[in-house]
Design a protein around this motif. Structure first.
Motif, PDB file in Angstrom:
ATOM      1  N   UNK A   1       0.826  -1.214   0.000  1.00 18.87           N
ATOM      2  CA  UNK A   1       0.000   0.000   0.000  1.00 18.87           C
ATOM      3  C   UNK A   1       0.857   1.259   0.000  1.00 18.87           C
ATOM      4  N   UNK A   2       2.002   1.208   0.686  1.00 19.99           N
ATOM      5  CA  UNK A   2       2.890   2.370   0.707  1.00 19.99           C
ATOM      6  C   UNK A   2       3.410   2.681  -0.693  1.00 19.99           C
ATOM      7  N   UNK A   3       3.775   1.639  -1.436  1.00 23.06           N
ATOM      8  CA  UNK A   3       4.217   1.837  -2.814  1.00 23.06           C
ATOM      9  C   UNK A   3       3.119   2.427  -3.680  1.00 23.06           C
ATOM     10  N   UNK A   4       1.900   1.945  -3.489  1.00 18.60           N
ATOM     11  CA  UNK A   4       0.749   2.483  -4.226  1.00 18.60           C
ATOM     12  C   UNK A   4       0.568   3.963  -3.932  1.00 18.60           C
ATOM     13  N   UNK A   5       0.597   4.313  -2.651  1.00 18.90           N
ATOM     14  CA  UNK A   5       0.331   5.689  -2.234  1.00 18.90           C
ATOM     15  C   UNK A   5       1.399   6.654  -2.753  1.00 18.90           C
ATOM     16  N   UNK A   6       2.656   6.245  -2.722  1.00 15.81           N
ATOM     17  CA  UNK A   6       3.729   7.131  -3.181  1.00 15.81           C
ATOM     18  C   UNK A   6       3.588   7.458  -4.660  1.00 15.81           C
ATOM     19  N   UNK A   7       3.299   6.460  -5.480  1.00 12.06           N
ATOM     20  CA  UNK A   7       3.152   6.709  -6.910  1.00 12.06           C
ATOM     21  C   UNK A   7       1.853   7.472  -7.191  1.00 12.06           C
ATOM     22  N   UNK A   8       0.795   7.157  -6.452  1.00  8.03           N
ATOM     23  CA  UNK A   8      -0.457   7.897  -6.615  1.00  8.03           C
ATOM     24  C   UNK A   8      -0.236   9.387  -6.356  1.00  8.03           C
ATOM     25  N   UNK A   9       0.545   9.708  -5.327  1.00  6.77           N
ATOM     26  CA  UNK A   9       0.839  11.113  -5.016  1.00  6.77           C
ATOM     27  C   UNK A   9       1.592  11.789  -6.147  1.00  6.77           C
ATOM     28  N   UNK A  10       2.519  11.055  -6.760  1.00 11.26           N
ATOM     29  CA  UNK A  10       3.279  11.611  -7.888  1.00 11.26           C
ATOM     30  C   UNK A  10       2.362  12.017  -9.031  1.00 11.26           C
ATOM     31  N   UNK A  11       1.281  11.264  -9.211  1.00 10.83           N
ATOM     32  CA  UNK A  11       0.350  11.540 -10.305  1.00 10.83           C
ATOM     33  C   UNK A  11      -0.894  12.288  -9.822  1.00 10.83           C
ATOM     34  N   UNK A  12      -0.829  12.822  -8.604  1.00 11.25           N
ATOM     35  CA  UNK A  12      -1.905  13.643  -8.032  1.00 11.25           C
ATOM     36  C   UNK A  12      -3.236  12.906  -7.909  1.00 11.25           C
ATOM     37  N   UNK A  13      -3.141  11.634  -7.556  1.00  7.17           N
ATOM     38  CA  UNK A  13      -4.348  10.873  -7.249  1.00  7.17           C
ATOM     39  C   UNK A  13      -4.497  10.731  -5.741  1.00  7.17           C
ATOM     40  N   UNK A  14      -5.716  10.796  -5.271  1.00  9.63           N
ATOM     41  CA  UNK A  14      -6.011  10.529  -3.868  1.00  9.63           C
ATOM     42  C   UNK A  14      -6.303   9.041  -3.711  1.00  9.63           C
ATOM     43  N   UNK A  15      -5.822   8.460  -2.630  1.00  8.26           N
ATOM     44  CA  UNK A  15      -6.017   7.032  -2.380  1.00  8.26           C
ATOM     45  C   UNK A  15      -7.022   6.831  -1.248  1.00  8.26           C
ATOM     46  N   UNK A  16      -7.997   5.983  -1.490  1.00  8.84           N
ATOM     47  CA  UNK A  16      -8.964   5.592  -0.458  1.00  8.84           C
ATOM     48  C   UNK A  16      -8.754   4.114  -0.166  1.00  8.84           C
ATOM     49  N   UNK A  17      -8.351   3.798   1.074  1.00  6.07           N
ATOM     50  CA  UNK A  17      -8.104   2.415   1.475  1.00  6.07           C
ATOM     51  C   UNK A  17      -9.367   1.792   2.059  1.00  6.07           C
ATOM     52  N   UNK A  18      -9.592   0.535   1.725  1.00  5.39           N
ATOM     53  CA  UNK A  18     -10.725  -0.195   2.302  1.00  5.39           C
ATOM     54  C   UNK A  18     -10.257  -1.570   2.742  1.00  5.39           C
ATOM     55  N   UNK A  19     -10.592  -1.918   3.960  1.00  2.70           N
ATOM     56  CA  UNK A  19     -10.217  -3.207   4.538  1.00  2.70           C
ATOM     57  C   UNK A  19     -11.343  -4.213   4.284  1.00  2.70           C
ATOM     58  N   UNK A  20     -11.012  -5.336   3.626  1.00  3.64           N
ATOM     59  CA  UNK A  20     -12.059  -6.303   3.264  1.00  3.64           C
ATOM     60  C   UNK A  20     -12.153  -7.491   4.212  1.00  3.64           C
ATOM     61  N   UNK A  21     -11.197  -7.613   5.148  1.00  2.90           N
ATOM     62  CA  UNK A  21     -11.138  -8.767   6.053  1.00  2.90           C
ATOM     63  C   UNK A  21     -11.070 -10.092   5.302  1.00  2.90           C
ATOM     64  N   UNK A  22     -10.626 -10.018   4.042  1.00  7.02           N
ATOM     65  CA  UNK A  22     -10.529 -11.209   3.196  1.00  7.02           C
ATOM     66  C   UNK A  22     -11.861 -11.963   3.129  1.00  7.02           C
ATOM     67  N   UNK A  23     -12.945 -11.192   3.180  1.00  6.56           N
ATOM     68  CA  UNK A  23     -14.296 -11.743   3.158  1.00  6.56           C
ATOM     69  C   UNK A  23     -14.937 -11.426   1.808  1.00  6.56           C
ATOM     70  N   UNK A  24     -15.364 -12.462   1.106  1.00  8.52           N
ATOM     71  CA  UNK A  24     -15.883 -12.306  -0.250  1.00  8.52           C
ATOM     72  C   UNK A  24     -17.058 -11.342  -0.319  1.00  8.52           C
ATOM     73  N   UNK A  25     -17.967 -11.453   0.638  1.00  4.99           N
ATOM     74  CA  UNK A  25     -19.146 -10.584   0.642  1.00  4.99           C
ATOM     75  C   UNK A  25     -18.756  -9.129   0.872  1.00  4.99           C
ATOM     76  N   UNK A  26     -17.803  -8.925   1.788  1.00 11.17           N
ATOM     77  CA  UNK A  26     -17.359  -7.558   2.070  1.00 11.17           C
ATOM     78  C   UNK A  26     -16.583  -6.987   0.889  1.00 11.17           C
ATOM     79  N   UNK A  27     -15.782  -7.830   0.229  1.00 12.58           N
ATOM     80  CA  UNK A  27     -15.049  -7.382  -0.957  1.00 12.58           C
ATOM     81  C   UNK A  27     -16.026  -6.871  -2.011  1.00 12.58           C
ATOM     82  N   UNK A  28     -17.109  -7.609  -2.217  1.00 12.19           N
ATOM     83  CA  UNK A  28     -18.105  -7.222  -3.220  1.00 12.19           C
ATOM     84  C   UNK A  28     -18.736  -5.882  -2.872  1.00 12.19           C
TER      85      UNK A  28
END
Length: 331
Positions: free
Chosen positions: A82-109
């Motif tokens: 996630x840190x790698x994602x966020x650093x590159x997103x910042x370079x391209x002026x994108x905001x990152x929204x993190x979501x925790x899925x608990x590795x649960x299929x229903x929650x992922x959906x």
């Protein structure tokens, strides 16, 4: 004033200009006189105005927001990606929204549906597994998607991974140098990356002329407790070494073995799977496959920017280099 009560109309009124002029200043349009621009900036500062990125996105069809789905935010493995994602997103002026899925299929959906309804520009998906229903949901979305550290067996979704087959082969081959019975501990064999690991494990056995024994393969969850619980089972099977695909499980196994009086590596050797910080915090420190976790995230985000901006992508299935780092859990 706060964002909820300050509008572009308020800024225009205080600055004495049109709302269109305020919009041009906010969006960096050069076609505004410097004196006028300064009046608008002063009004924005006075009112503490913050443009609503989602509302702007609805007009421009771009929200400059990327949704990132990960199984657990507390895992060092996924946090490093996630840190790698966020650093590159910042370079391209994108905001990152993190979501925790608990590795649960229903929650992922539900998380995916939430991201799509908010019209995020792209999604990075990290999961310990990729279920068929979630895969279909991602494939069917018009929004660009990249899998980080996760494989789509049908290769319809862009992804960034290491060569799990080769990493498993190398790890198993090393343990076979001093051991006849080498176990393999991994997640579900329904997941494409674990299938690749199994192929590598079996290939190493074949190269060493050792028969494959299904009882030496252990499927399970990715928890520290699972590693602890497996210790006695491995000893009962007379296993003297194990490749463990997840570091949390490897540390659990290591600690449980030592509590039982088993010396590592003299009596039992362990190779972990991703070289997260856990492998160095343990005692003894764990020999591990080094997955370039930060790079997995950074490259995934860069690939996603290309897809979002409709740039040419010559290869959407990227494989990063790995290495086996020798520490003190192997001879």
């Amino acid at each position: 004033m706060v964002e909820s009560t300050t509008t572009i109309y308020d800024v225009a009124r205080v600055a004495g200009v049109s709302m269109a002029t305020v919009s041009r200043v906010v969006n960096g349009n050069a076609n505004v006189k410097e004196k006028t621009r300064q009046k608008v900036l002063d009004a924005i500062a006075e009112l503490d105005y913050r443009p609503n990125a989602i509302a702007r996105g609805l007009a421009s069809k771009r929200t400059t927001t990327v949704g990132v789905i990960l199984p657990t935010i507390t895992s060092p493995y996924f946090a490093a990606i996630a840190r790698g994602i966020d650093d590159v997103a910042s370079m391209y002026n994108y905001n990152v929204v993190l979501a925790n899925s608990d590795n649960d299929e229903e929650k992922e959906a539900k998380v995916i549906e939430s991201f799509l309804s908010k019209q995020v520009d792209g999604i990075v998906f990290m999961g310990s597994s990729l279920s068929e229903s979630v895969r279909n949901q991602l494939v069917g979305a018009r929004t660009p998607v990249v899998l980080a550290g996760t494989i789509d067996g049908d290769k319809e979704l862009a992804s960034v991974n290491i060569d799990y087959h080769l990493a498993a082969l190398e790890s198993t081959a090393k343990l076979l140098e001093h051991n006849k019975k080498v176990g393999y501990i991994l997640g579900s064999l329904r997941d494409a990356e674990n299938v690749e690991r199994m192929v590598g494990y079996q290939e190493a056995l074949e190269d060493a002329k050792v028969d494959f024994d299904e009882s030496l393969v252990f499927e399970g969850n990715y928890s520290y407790e699972n590693g602890r619980n497996l210790a006695q089972q491995l000893l009962d099977e007379k296993i003297s070494a194990a490749v463990v695909s997840v570091d949390d499980v490897a540390v659990g196994l290591l600690n449980a073995l030592q509590e039982k009086g088993i010396k590592v590596p003299e009596q039992f050797e362990i190779i972990a799977g991703s070289n997260s910080p856990l492998t160095q915090y343990s005692y003894p420190a764990l020999t591990s496959v080094n997955q370039p976790l930060y790079d997995l995230g950074a490259v995934s985000m860069r690939l996603l920017t290309k897809l979002m901006l409709k740039e040419e992508v010559t290869d959407s299935q990227l494989i990063l280099a790995h290495e086996l780092i020798q520490r003190h859990s192997t001879k």
